[in-house]
Each structure stands twice: as structure tokens, then as C-alpha cells.
Design a protein around this motif. Structure first.
Motif, mmCIF file in Angstrom:
data_model
loop_
_atom_site.group_PDB
_atom_site.id
_atom_site.type_symbol
_atom_site.label_atom_id
_atom_site.label_comp_id
_atom_site.label_asym_id
_atom_site.label_seq_id
_atom_site.Cartn_x
_atom_site.Cartn_y
_atom_site.Cartn_z
ATOM 1 N N MET A 61 0.816 -1.203 0.000
ATOM 2 C CA MET A 61 0.000 0.000 0.000
ATOM 3 C C MET A 61 0.861 1.268 0.000
ATOM 4 N N GLN A 62 1.990 1.234 0.752
ATOM 5 C CA GLN A 62 2.826 2.424 0.876
ATOM 6 C C GLN A 62 3.350 2.889 -0.480
ATOM 7 N N LYS A 63 3.736 1.940 -1.337
ATOM 8 C CA LYS A 63 4.290 2.352 -2.629
ATOM 9 C C LYS A 63 3.227 3.021 -3.500
ATOM 10 N N TYR A 64 1.956 2.612 -3.345
ATOM 11 C CA TYR A 64 0.885 3.257 -4.102
ATOM 12 C C TYR A 64 0.606 4.652 -3.566
ATOM 13 N N ILE A 65 0.730 4.813 -2.265
ATOM 14 C CA ILE A 65 0.568 6.136 -1.660
ATOM 15 C C ILE A 65 1.671 7.076 -2.150
ATOM 16 N N GLU A 66 2.890 6.554 -2.238
ATOM 17 C CA GLU A 66 4.008 7.363 -2.723
ATOM 18 C C GLU A 66 3.790 7.786 -4.168
ATOM 19 N N ARG A 67 3.244 6.871 -4.980
ATOM 20 C CA ARG A 67 2.941 7.229 -6.368
ATOM 21 C C ARG A 67 1.880 8.312 -6.424
ATOM 22 N N ALA A 68 0.876 8.198 -5.558
ATOM 23 C CA ALA A 68 -0.177 9.211 -5.510
ATOM 24 C C ALA A 68 0.401 10.568 -5.108
ATOM 25 N N ASN A 69 1.315 10.564 -4.158
ATOM 26 C CA ASN A 69 1.950 11.813 -3.722
ATOM 27 C C ASN A 69 2.741 12.469 -4.850
ATOM 28 N N VAL A 70 3.395 11.646 -5.672
ATOM 29 C CA VAL A 70 4.141 12.168 -6.818
ATOM 30 C C VAL A 70 3.181 12.859 -7.797
ATOM 31 N N LEU A 71 2.046 12.216 -8.040
ATOM 32 C CA LEU A 71 1.062 12.813 -8.950
ATOM 33 C C LEU A 71 0.509 14.118 -8.390
ATOM 34 N N ILE A 72 0.257 14.148 -7.112
ATOM 35 C CA ILE A 72 -0.264 15.361 -6.487
ATOM 36 C C ILE A 72 0.762 16.490 -6.543
ATOM 37 N N GLU A 73 2.038 16.143 -6.351
ATOM 38 C CA GLU A 73 3.087 17.160 -6.457
ATOM 39 C C GLU A 73 3.124 17.759 -7.859
ATOM 40 N N ALA A 74 2.831 16.922 -8.869
ATOM 41 C CA ALA A 74 2.863 17.393 -10.256
ATOM 42 C C ALA A 74 1.647 18.231 -10.621
ATOM 43 N N LEU A 75 0.553 18.100 -9.882
ATOM 44 C CA LEU A 75 -0.707 18.737 -10.258
ATOM 45 C C LEU A 75 -0.604 20.239 -10.504
ATOM 46 N N PRO A 76 -0.024 21.038 -9.589
ATOM 47 C CA PRO A 76 0.023 22.484 -9.849
ATOM 48 C C PRO A 76 0.826 22.845 -11.089
ATOM 49 N N TYR A 77 1.847 22.035 -11.403
ATOM 50 C CA TYR A 77 2.658 22.300 -12.589
ATOM 51 C C TYR A 77 1.857 21.967 -13.850
ATOM 52 N N ILE A 78 1.106 20.883 -13.794
ATOM 53 C CA ILE A 78 0.258 20.525 -14.932
ATOM 54 C C ILE A 78 -0.792 21.605 -15.162
ATOM 55 N N GLN A 79 -1.403 22.095 -14.081
ATOM 56 C CA GLN A 79 -2.401 23.154 -14.207
ATOM 57 C C GLN A 79 -1.793 24.421 -14.817
ATOM 58 N N ARG A 80 -0.599 24.779 -14.346
ATOM 59 C CA ARG A 80 0.052 26.004 -14.796
ATOM 60 C C ARG A 80 0.473 25.918 -16.255
ATOM 61 N N LEU A 81 0.852 24.710 -16.697
ATOM 62 C CA LEU A 81 1.385 24.550 -18.046
ATOM 63 C C LEU A 81 0.353 24.044 -19.049
ATOM 64 N N PHE A 82 -0.866 23.800 -18.592
ATOM 65 C CA PHE A 82 -1.913 23.289 -19.497
ATOM 66 C C PHE A 82 -2.120 24.278 -20.654
ATOM 67 N N GLY A 83 -2.052 23.758 -21.885
ATOM 68 C CA GLY A 83 -2.254 24.582 -23.067
ATOM 69 C C GLY A 83 -1.052 25.405 -23.481
ATOM 70 N N LYS A 84 0.061 25.290 -22.747
ATOM 71 C CA LYS A 84 1.250 26.076 -23.041
ATOM 72 C C LYS A 84 2.186 25.332 -23.990
ATOM 73 N N THR A 85 3.004 26.101 -24.702
ATOM 74 C CA THR A 85 3.976 25.530 -25.631
ATOM 75 C C THR A 85 5.307 25.323 -24.937
ATOM 76 N N ILE A 86 5.872 24.140 -25.119
ATOM 77 C CA ILE A 86 7.169 23.798 -24.539
ATOM 78 C C ILE A 86 8.069 23.312 -25.674
ATOM 79 N N VAL A 87 9.166 24.020 -25.909
ATOM 80 C CA VAL A 87 10.109 23.650 -26.963
ATOM 81 C C VAL A 87 11.276 22.906 -26.326
#
Length: 287
Positions: A1-27
Motif C-alpha cells: 500500500m505504501q508504494k501506491y501512496i508514494e505514487r499518488a503523492n508524486v502525482l499530487i506534487e505534479a498537479l500544480p505544474y500541470i495546471q500552470r502549463l496546461f495549453g502552453k507551448t514547450i520547446v
């Protein structure tokens, strides 16, 4: 269970960056040792595919120096460089165009499409994406068919990138009369990012980023300002292949690109580690 929680935490950490970069161009400029390692190539292209599927607009610019040198060697043509720029006579230009547009570009596109991405392979000649003129001599040496960028066709790139496609671009430009020019891939990536007002410009290299001491990994600068970079150039701490990268970063930042990053492309999943985590792994260049 702990490893799945850690994966979930990684996704949550990425969330604000995904929101900020949604629709943006990255070269992203991709080259160096990462291109010669199948496993690293796979992970980098997985990163690019992920960016597309979470709502960003990645554009991939690639180099291909080692493959070009290998082909030149097989044809008994000796490569020549001036300050990191390949002197490109007519015979070399034929090889450059063949390797970059006919081999490497299509291999990258095929791999991306195999991951479910809608990649489309292009070079600067297609749709006049990169218009160029002959570059001036460097240190008194005629560079031959080396190009200096005049303009970028942003309409075509925006149309593709904001639709379902990932443009994959080989750094070959075109002149007013249909002539082909070899252009440094770092320069092409910087020019495209600038023209599109990209949110991020990312260079994948063979080192961790910009170091205050070249041979000391612990001296990595996680954030480097324009002043930091210019001082290090003056002091001779930034030389060789790093020069066009930092120059492109500074130029892009000055002309409206949000952030520029120099990352170690030999680390698995470098793009994800840099832009989806709080700490990052390379150098972020700011104004």
C-alpha cells in the motif's frame, strides 16, 4: 500500500505544474549522448508523449552530430568545426540533410507514434518553417552552407502543436531560392521558442546544467540569472558547446519566453523530473 501512496503523492506534487502549463507551448532540444542510448531515448520520448497527453503543446527539435560524423567518416569526408559550428560544404550538406531529415527525424517520429502520440516530422524547408540566409564567416573561416535564421513560420507550428500533433523538427533551413542550410539545433530551438512565445525552452545535454566549476557536479547552479551567465562567460567558465545553449536561453528569455532550462539528458525522464517536481534537476535560466 505504501508504494501506491508514494505514487499518488508524486502525482499530487505534479498537479500544480500541470495546471500552470496546461495549453502552453514547450520547446525541447534533444541531442547529445541521449540520442545514442536506446533506453534514454525511450524515456525522453515517453516524457514528451506525457506532456502532450496532459494538455501541453511540446515541440521537439533534434540534432544528430554523431550520426552525421559517422556517415561522413564512411564517405571519407573529414568534418571541420569552428567554435562548435560545422563547416558545411556542398558534400557535407547533402549528408547533413540526408541524416537529419531522412534518418533521425523519421526514427523519432516512428517511436513517438508507437507510443500513441501524433508526431509529425518536419524540417525548416517544409512550409518555409525556417527561412535563413548564409551565415557570415566565423573567425575568418567561410562556414559554407551554414544558415543564419531570418524568420520562423509560426502559423504552421501553432496549427500543428495546438492540434493533436507533436512537431519534430530537423534543423535544416531554406533560403529564398530553395537552397538548404545547416543550422545549429540549439539556435533553432531558441528561435522557435522565441517566435512562439513558448512558456518553456528546454535543452537536453550531456551534463547536469551550468556549473560554476566545470568538473565539480556539486557546483551546479539550479537557478542562473542573466548576470550570472554573462559573468561566467567573461571568466571563461562557460565554453564550447554550452555557449550556444546559454546564449539561446538568454536571448529567448529577453524576448518573452517564460523560462529556459538546461538539463542532463542522460538521466532517465529528465523533462518530468525538472518541470513536474518542486526541486528540479538542472539549471533554470532567468532574466
Amino acid at each position: 500500500m505504501q508504494k501506491y501512496i508514494e505514487r499518488a503523492n508524486v502525482l499530487i506534487e505534479a498537479l500544480p505544474y500541470i495546471q500552470r502549463l496546461f495549453g502552453k507551448t514547450i520547446v525541447i532540444k534533444y541531442g547529445g549522448a541521449a540520442m545514442t542510448n536506446e533506453d534514454l531515448t525511450q524515456k525522453i520520448l515517453e516524457d514528451v508523449t506525457l506532456l502532450k497527453f496532459v494538455g501541453m503543446n511540446p515541440i521537439l527539435v533534434h540534432g544528430g552530430g554523431p550520426d552525421i560524423n559517422h556517415m561522413l567518416d564512411s564517405l571519407d569526408i573529414k568534418p571541420k568545426f569552428v567554435d562548435g559550428l560545422r563547416v558545411t560544404d556542398d558534400a557535407t550538406m547533402e549528408v547533413v540533410q540526408m541524416v537529419l531529415t531522412g534518418k533521425i527525424n523519421k526514427e523519432i517520429v516512428a517511436r513517438l507514434n508507437g507510443m500513441g502520440a501524433g508526431a509529425i516530422g518536419l524540417c525548416g524547408i517544409d512550409g518555409n518553417i525556417i527561412k535563413a540566409v548564409k551565415a557570415p564567416p566565423k573567425n575568418g573561416v567561410d562556414l559554407g552552407n551554414v544558415g543564419q535564421i531570418v524568420s520562423i513560420n509560426t502559423d504552421l507550428l501553432n496549427t500543428l502543436a495546438h492540434d493533436q500533433y507533436i512537431p519534430v523538427i530537423a534543423p535544416v533551413g531554406t533560403g529564398d531560392h530553395g537552397e538548404s542550410y545547416n543550422i545549429n539545433a540549439d539556435t533553432v530551438a531558441g528561435a522557435i521558442a522565441t517566435a512562439l512565445k513558448a512558456e518553456k525552452l528546454i535543452f537536453l545535454t550531456d551534463t547536469d546544467g551550468v556549473r560554476t566549476k566545470e568538473d565539480d557536479p556539486e557546483s551546479l547552479l539550479y537557478v542562473a540569472s542573466k548576470t550570472d551567465i554573462l559573468n561566467m562567460i567573461d571568466e571563461g567558465k562557460i565554453t564550447g558547446g554550452m555557449l550556444p545553449k546559454v546564449s539561446s536561453c538568454l536571448s529567448a528569455i529577453e524576448k518573452g519566453v517564460g523560462r529556459a532550462h538546461i538539463l542532463n539528458g542522460t538521466i532517465p525522464h529528465p523533462i518530468i523530473l525538472e518541470i513536474f517536481t518542486d526541486s528540479g534537476i538542472g539549471t533554470m535560466v532567468t532574466g
